[in-house]
Enzyme design. Sequence first.
Site, short mmCIF file in Angstrom:
data_model
loop_
_atom_site.label_atom_id
_atom_site.label_comp_id
_atom_site.label_asym_id
_atom_site.label_seq_id
_atom_site.Cartn_x
_atom_site.Cartn_y
_atom_site.Cartn_z
N GLY A 219 0.81 -1.22 0.00
CA GLY A 219 0.00 0.00 0.00
C GLY A 219 0.84 1.27 0.00
O GLY A 219 0.38 2.32 0.43
N HIS B 84 3.98 0.70 -14.75
CA HIS B 84 3.76 -0.47 -13.90
C HIS B 84 2.99 -1.48 -14.75
O HIS B 84 1.88 -1.22 -15.19
CB HIS B 84 2.95 -0.07 -12.67
CG HIS B 84 2.57 -1.22 -11.78
ND1 HIS B 84 3.00 -1.34 -10.47
CD2 HIS B 84 1.80 -2.31 -12.02
CE1 HIS B 84 2.51 -2.46 -9.96
NE2 HIS B 84 1.77 -3.06 -10.88
N ASN C 223 2.15 -10.19 -5.48
CA ASN C 223 0.99 -10.10 -4.59
C ASN C 223 0.35 -11.48 -4.55
O ASN C 223 -0.11 -11.99 -5.56
CB ASN C 223 0.01 -9.04 -5.08
CG ASN C 223 0.51 -7.65 -4.80
OD1 ASN C 223 0.50 -6.79 -5.66
ND2 ASN C 223 1.00 -7.40 -3.60
N ARG D 189 -2.36 -12.90 -3.70
CA ARG D 189 -3.80 -12.85 -3.46
C ARG D 189 -4.49 -12.38 -4.73
O ARG D 189 -3.82 -12.04 -5.69
CB ARG D 189 -4.08 -11.83 -2.35
CG ARG D 189 -3.43 -10.50 -2.70
CD ARG D 189 -3.89 -9.36 -1.86
NE ARG D 189 -3.01 -8.22 -1.97
CZ ARG D 189 -3.05 -7.30 -2.93
NH1 ARG D 189 -3.96 -7.37 -3.88
NH2 ARG D 189 -2.20 -6.30 -2.95
#
Length: 448
Positions: A164, A208, A290, A292
């Site tokens: 985050g 990104h 990540n 998840r």
Amino acid sequence: MFRRILIANRGEIALRILRACKELGIETVAVYSEADRDLLHLRYADETVCIGPAPSAQSYLDIPSLIAAAEIADVEAIHPGYGFLSENAHFVEVCQSCNIRFIGPSAETIAALGDKVQAKRIAKDAKVPSVPGSDGPVDSEKDALAIARSIGYPVLIKAAAGGGGRGMRVAHNDVSLVNGYHSARAEAEGAFKNSTVYIEKYLDRPRHVEIQILADQHGNVIHLGERDCSLQRRHQKLVEESPCPVLDPKTRQAMGEAAVRLARAANYHSAGTVEFLLDQQGNFYFIEVNTRVQVEHPVTEQVTGVDVIQAMIKIAAGERLLLKQEDVEWRGHAIEFRINAEDPDQNFKPSPGRIETLIVPAGPGVRWDSHAYAGYRVPPHYDSMVGKLIIHRNTRREALATARRALEELQMEGIATTRSLFLRVLEHSDFINGQVDTGFVDRYFGQR
Ligand code: ADP
């Protein structure tokens, strides 16, 4: 297949998971905090359980409460969604010891990849290029200075346990490096109870670009292509699209293969995302995994036709991936806009409160994933996202035209949202031409 699943999350992702369960014929148990009694998915769940007061630490992050709810409701598995406990290896172990299946990777994989320093080592061993930087944690101011000088300013100080955007500082010289080093450590300690930091070269205006992967428990690993998430504010994603407007087929294939190698090296199973930065010369560098489902997964669902949440559930139940890499097909262009309860004209200040009017867009090419409804009060305690507008058309140009008209149709009154920003972004020639980098929003739409 599972008979009954507990959804350990809230908001739009809880509703998204519930929808996937319904379609698979699985019963759902929804948990909620005292501030969340009005959540939309509670109306559709087979059972609902209040797990505590508003603060997440006493509800959505409270492992004993969640496990008690799971045991009382007699579920076989828990879907964690994103955020909260989704990347908490300890929670996975607790689930395992209680004989509840965690819908995600193993505790070992989450622990290994959740430590970004370790993740970079795994990447290196799997011959996946990373952003140049410190070879491991940086334990002193002196080492930080030496590394920063050797790789050259600007550099980025990052928290090993980060997420985050927290525990991250850019440094342009020795003075800001020393300050940033200490403040990043303090922020990381506060947010993650882990002050370990490392240093990377701060890339100049990168994009990104991330790869969605799916891996089953039988050694099959595939990727579902990329998402370009360059439209960010303060290193937080706002808009994601697939395909990436500037990626050539060779680089796309190389990134996909790199992501699959990395997933194999980490014994990955479930859905996951391997994140890269793409520099202006077209070189890509791994930054993190990540472990998840991600907010932006619908973009991939639209272009591939794969239901990522259903795939995660099937994988956790032990099913084999039926889809082979050579069978994955990408169709058209998808783009997602995060509708946050934030005021883009007031430096993205959160804008919780009651949604007085809500008219949602529809029509060809429009998907609306949201728990919002007229009369719903956005609580101040959690993430500010209230909906995701996802557009899918044959070409990027058509997708942008549909996005414009859908954002105009969207009427969410009572709170400020990011909608107005997106309408402006859609007018900007650089965005229209696909020429954006991670600093685009802060540069053109930042402090005003
Ligand atoms: P977090 O997990 O906190 O979100 P990430 O490592 O995923 O942190 O990085 C978030 C964003 O920060 C990236 O999308 C990018 O915009 C920026 N970023 C991260 N590393 C670098 C880097 N080395 N150079 C330039 N920008 C970076």
